[in-house]
Design a protein around this motif. Structure first.
Motif, short mmCIF file in Angstrom:
data_model
loop_
_atom_site.label_atom_id
_atom_site.label_comp_id
_atom_site.label_asym_id
_atom_site.label_seq_id
_atom_site.Cartn_x
_atom_site.Cartn_y
_atom_site.Cartn_z
N TYR A 18 -23.79 -61.64 5.89
CA TYR A 18 -24.90 -61.02 6.63
C TYR A 18 -25.94 -62.06 7.07
CZ TYR A 18 -23.13 -56.36 5.58
OH TYR A 18 -22.35 -55.22 5.51
N LEU A 19 -26.11 -63.11 6.28
CA LEU A 19 -27.01 -64.19 6.71
C LEU A 19 -26.47 -64.88 7.95
CD1 LEU A 19 -27.89 -65.76 3.23
CD2 LEU A 19 -29.53 -64.74 4.81
N ALA A 20 -25.18 -65.20 7.93
CA ALA A 20 -24.57 -65.87 9.09
C ALA A 20 -24.60 -64.96 10.31
CB ALA A 20 -23.13 -66.27 8.76
N LYS A 21 -24.35 -63.68 10.09
CA LYS A 21 -24.40 -62.72 11.19
C LYS A 21 -25.80 -62.66 11.80
CE LYS A 21 -23.43 -57.90 12.34
NZ LYS A 21 -23.15 -56.54 11.81
N GLY A 22 -26.81 -62.87 10.95
CA GLY A 22 -28.19 -62.86 11.42
C GLY A 22 -28.65 -64.17 12.02
N GLY A 23 -27.75 -65.15 12.10
CA GLY A 23 -28.07 -66.40 12.78
C GLY A 23 -28.43 -67.57 11.88
N ALA A 24 -28.34 -67.39 10.56
CA ALA A 24 -28.70 -68.48 9.66
C ALA A 24 -27.56 -69.49 9.52
CB ALA A 24 -29.06 -67.92 8.28
N GLU A 25 -27.93 -70.73 9.21
CA GLU A 25 -26.97 -71.75 8.79
C GLU A 25 -26.82 -71.58 7.28
OE1 GLU A 25 -26.71 -76.63 8.30
OE2 GLU A 25 -28.34 -75.71 9.47
N VAL A 26 -25.61 -71.39 6.81
CA VAL A 26 -25.40 -71.01 5.41
C VAL A 26 -24.48 -71.99 4.69
CG1 VAL A 26 -24.71 -69.16 3.82
CG2 VAL A 26 -25.65 -68.58 6.08
N VAL A 27 -24.88 -72.38 3.49
CA VAL A 27 -24.05 -73.18 2.59
C VAL A 27 -23.89 -72.38 1.29
CG1 VAL A 27 -23.82 -75.32 1.28
CG2 VAL A 27 -24.87 -75.36 3.55
N VAL A 28 -22.65 -72.22 0.83
CA VAL A 28 -22.37 -71.48 -0.40
C VAL A 28 -21.83 -72.46 -1.44
CG1 VAL A 28 -21.07 -69.59 -1.47
CG2 VAL A 28 -21.84 -69.39 0.92
N LEU A 29 -22.43 -72.43 -2.63
CA LEU A 29 -22.02 -73.31 -3.72
C LEU A 29 -21.37 -72.50 -4.84
CD1 LEU A 29 -25.32 -75.41 -4.07
CD2 LEU A 29 -23.38 -75.83 -2.54
N ASP A 30 -20.29 -73.03 -5.40
CA ASP A 30 -19.65 -72.36 -6.54
C ASP A 30 -18.91 -73.40 -7.37
OD1 ASP A 30 -18.94 -69.19 -7.17
OD2 ASP A 30 -17.55 -70.62 -8.07
N ARG A 31 -18.95 -73.21 -8.68
CA ARG A 31 -18.29 -74.18 -9.56
C ARG A 31 -16.78 -74.03 -9.58
NH1 ARG A 31 -19.87 -71.87 -15.60
NH2 ARG A 31 -18.80 -69.87 -15.45
N GLN A 32 -16.28 -72.87 -9.15
CA GLN A 32 -14.85 -72.62 -9.15
C GLN A 32 -14.17 -73.27 -7.94
OE1 GLN A 32 -13.24 -71.44 -11.61
NE2 GLN A 32 -14.76 -70.34 -12.82
N ALA A 33 -12.83 -73.20 -7.94
CA ALA A 33 -12.07 -73.83 -6.87
C ALA A 33 -11.96 -72.97 -5.61
CB ALA A 33 -10.67 -74.19 -7.36
N GLY A 34 -12.46 -71.75 -5.66
CA GLY A 34 -12.39 -70.85 -4.52
C GLY A 34 -13.27 -69.64 -4.76
N PRO A 35 -13.29 -68.69 -3.81
CA PRO A 35 -14.15 -67.50 -3.95
C PRO A 35 -13.56 -66.45 -4.89
CG PRO A 35 -12.91 -67.37 -1.92
CD PRO A 35 -12.58 -68.71 -2.53
N GLY A 36 -14.44 -65.67 -5.50
CA GLY A 36 -14.00 -64.52 -6.28
C GLY A 36 -13.17 -64.83 -7.50
N LEU A 37 -13.46 -65.92 -8.19
CA LEU A 37 -12.64 -66.32 -9.32
C LEU A 37 -13.27 -66.03 -10.69
CD1 LEU A 37 -11.12 -69.69 -8.05
CD2 LEU A 37 -9.94 -67.52 -8.43
N GLU A 38 -14.42 -65.36 -10.69
CA GLU A 38 -15.01 -64.99 -11.98
C GLU A 38 -15.05 -63.47 -12.11
OE1 GLU A 38 -17.90 -67.30 -13.84
OE2 GLU A 38 -17.32 -69.17 -12.87
N THR A 39 -16.21 -62.86 -12.15
CA THR A 39 -16.28 -61.41 -12.39
C THR A 39 -15.63 -60.60 -11.27
OG1 THR A 39 -18.33 -61.80 -13.61
CG2 THR A 39 -17.85 -59.54 -13.01
N SER A 40 -15.55 -61.16 -10.07
CA SER A 40 -14.91 -60.46 -8.95
C SER A 40 -13.38 -60.52 -9.00
CB SER A 40 -15.38 -61.08 -7.62
OG SER A 40 -16.77 -61.01 -7.48
N TYR A 41 -12.83 -61.26 -9.94
CA TYR A 41 -11.40 -61.56 -9.91
C TYR A 41 -10.50 -60.36 -10.15
CZ TYR A 41 -6.99 -63.95 -10.92
OH TYR A 41 -5.69 -64.36 -10.91
N ALA A 42 -10.74 -59.62 -11.22
CA ALA A 42 -9.83 -58.50 -11.56
C ALA A 42 -10.59 -57.34 -12.16
CB ALA A 42 -8.75 -59.00 -12.53
N ASN A 43 -11.66 -56.92 -11.44
CA ASN A 43 -12.40 -55.76 -11.94
C ASN A 43 -11.63 -54.47 -11.68
OD1 ASN A 43 -12.82 -55.11 -9.22
ND2 ASN A 43 -14.89 -55.94 -9.18
N ALA A 44 -12.25 -53.33 -11.97
CA ALA A 44 -11.53 -52.06 -11.92
C ALA A 44 -11.05 -51.67 -10.53
CB ALA A 44 -12.42 -50.94 -12.48
N GLY A 45 -11.66 -52.25 -9.49
CA GLY A 45 -11.23 -51.91 -8.13
C GLY A 45 -11.88 -50.65 -7.59
N GLU A 46 -12.81 -50.08 -8.33
CA GLU A 46 -13.46 -48.83 -7.90
C GLU A 46 -14.69 -49.12 -7.03
OE1 GLU A 46 -13.56 -45.63 -11.26
OE2 GLU A 46 -14.06 -47.56 -12.12
#
Length: 418
Positions: A18-46
């Motif tokens: 949504y920031l990029a859609k609004g015209g911002a220059e965005v940098v995302v930092l994460d310690r993992q090797a890719g996106p969604g590798l912690e709590t987002s990885y295998a939650n209930a899916g609901e």
């Protein structure tokens, strides 16, 4: 405007979109090797729009004591020597009353309903696939007492215009035909017809790819050491590998790990990790597998259909930042899938997982500004990060970009803990 987003889970990635859609220059930092590798990885899916409720509710302290003595209990509490844990627990207990529950529920529903309304637009704009279904959630009651006790939930659902159906045993089977095999194990259910399902990690990866196409820069493998302060503003984010990364604004979307960076700079949030478990197993026979999501009210375990897989998730374990997956940690969730859908999936091929849910004592996430003009927060979603991701991401992006969010932010910001 350049915005640095800390965290590439579903919350950080939706905020970046949504920031990029609004015209911002965005940098995302994460310690993992890719996106969604912690709590987002295998939650209930609901996508639990109808089941958006705080854990701190009237009667919960008594129920929690009973759960601790169940053979396959939904709650574990390890007596750690942790003032933070015990203070957080006391704050949660203080919210277990009618007045607090209604206030907190109203705040949470405001976000989840907004997320429900804006997510279809995001899907239409991006065309991403995530094994999504829109067939509702069936809260399954094994006893008549549970069925009767759901009347209070029905009243609240009606108050917040969340559509539902009260179903007897045969009606439950009409919705989930495989339950015919175990019809003697339940008495009825409450179906939340607006709920949806989908693979959170698949969504996060696909949306991160779209963000990259929009110019968002993802820097993975970047462990953040500290947030730097100069002249009472955020001066940058200090990382182990790339040194200081700077921007005009910063968004903390680090879930349970946010307080470790925020506390040293005086932003104190009562966000504490509550550990959850899941297993994912392949469907062996569609006729005997779940078609959408069920919530077993007795064990507080969710069973969700994700394409040709079944995700089974549950358990609340208060054990600090432990991410250990013990040999018997998933016994409860395995029991529930074997008990209700014994022919639906191959339990011998179940993949176990554990993650840390970032919980606030009142259940409501912390969104928007902070004591620093250029630091913004999007954290504390607990078990509802997937449910609230699109709504909270869009609202926080609007605040960062100086726009007025489409939902009221009162009661959602860090000011409630001042």
């Amino acid at each position: 405007m350049k915005v640095v987003v800390m965290g590439a889970g579903v919350i950080g990635v939706t905020t970046a979109y949504y920031l990029a859609k609004g015209g911002a220059e965005v940098v995302v930092l994460d310690r993992q090797a890719g996106p969604g590798l912690e709590t987002s990885y295998a939650n209930a899916g609901e996508l639990s729009y109808g089941m958006t409720s705080p854990w701190g509710a009237p009667g919960i302290p008594v129920k929690a004591l009973k759960w601790l003595f169940m053979k396959r209990r939904p709650l574990f509490i390890w007596p750690l020597i942790s003032p933070t844990m015990w203070k957080w627990s006391a704050q949660m207990i203080s919210n277990c009353n009618d007045e607090s529950y209604r206030i907190n529920k109203g705040r949470m529903v405001r976000i989840s309903n907004y997320s429900r309304d804006v997510m279809p637009d995001l899907i239409a704009e991006t065309g991403i696939e995530y094994d999504g279904r829109a067939q509702g959630t069936l809260q399954l009651f094994r006893t008549a007492k549970q069925m009767k006790g759901s009347k209070a939930d029905q009243d609240i659902l009606a108050e917040y215009d969340s559509p539902y159906e009260v179903l007897g045993r045969d009606a439950c089977i009409a919705v989930e035909p495989a339950l015919a095999e175990v019809r003697n194990k339940f008495v009825g259910g409450l179906r939340l017809t607006a709920d949806r399902t989908g693979d959170c990690r698949m969504f996060t990866i696909a949306l991160a790819d779209k963000c990259a196409e929009m110019g968002v820069e993802f820097q993975y493998g970047q462990s953040i050491r500290a947030i730097a302060i100069e002249n009472d503003k955020i001066a940058g984010v200090d990382t182990e590998l790339a040194g200081r990364i700077t921007g005009d604004a910063y968004v903390c979307a680090l879930g349970s790990f946010g307080p470790r960076l925020l506390n040293p700079i005086g932003v104190r949030l009562p966000v504490y990790p509550v550990k959850g478990y899941s297993v994912t197993l392949p469907v062996t026979d569609d006729a005997y597998a779940p078609q959408s999501t069920l919530m077993d009210e007795t064990h507080k375990v969710a069973i969700t259909r994700l394409g040709d897989r079944i995700r089974v998730a549950g358990t609340a374990e208060i054990a600090g930042y432990s991410n250990r997956l013990g040999p018997h940690a998933t016994d409860t969730v395995k029991h529930v899938i074997s008990d209700l859908f014994p022919k639906g999936g191959d339990i011998t091929k179940a993949e176990g997982w554990t993650g840390l849910r970032p919980m606030t004592p009142d259940g409501t996430p912390v969104l928007g500004g902070s004591r620093y003009d250029n630091l913004f927060l999007n954290t504390g979603h607990g078990t509802l990060g997937w449910t609230m991701a699109c709504g909270s991401g869009r609202a926080v992006a609007d605040v960062v970009l100086g726009k007025t969010p489409e939902i009221a932010m009162d009661g959602l910001t860090a000011e409630r803990y001042a």
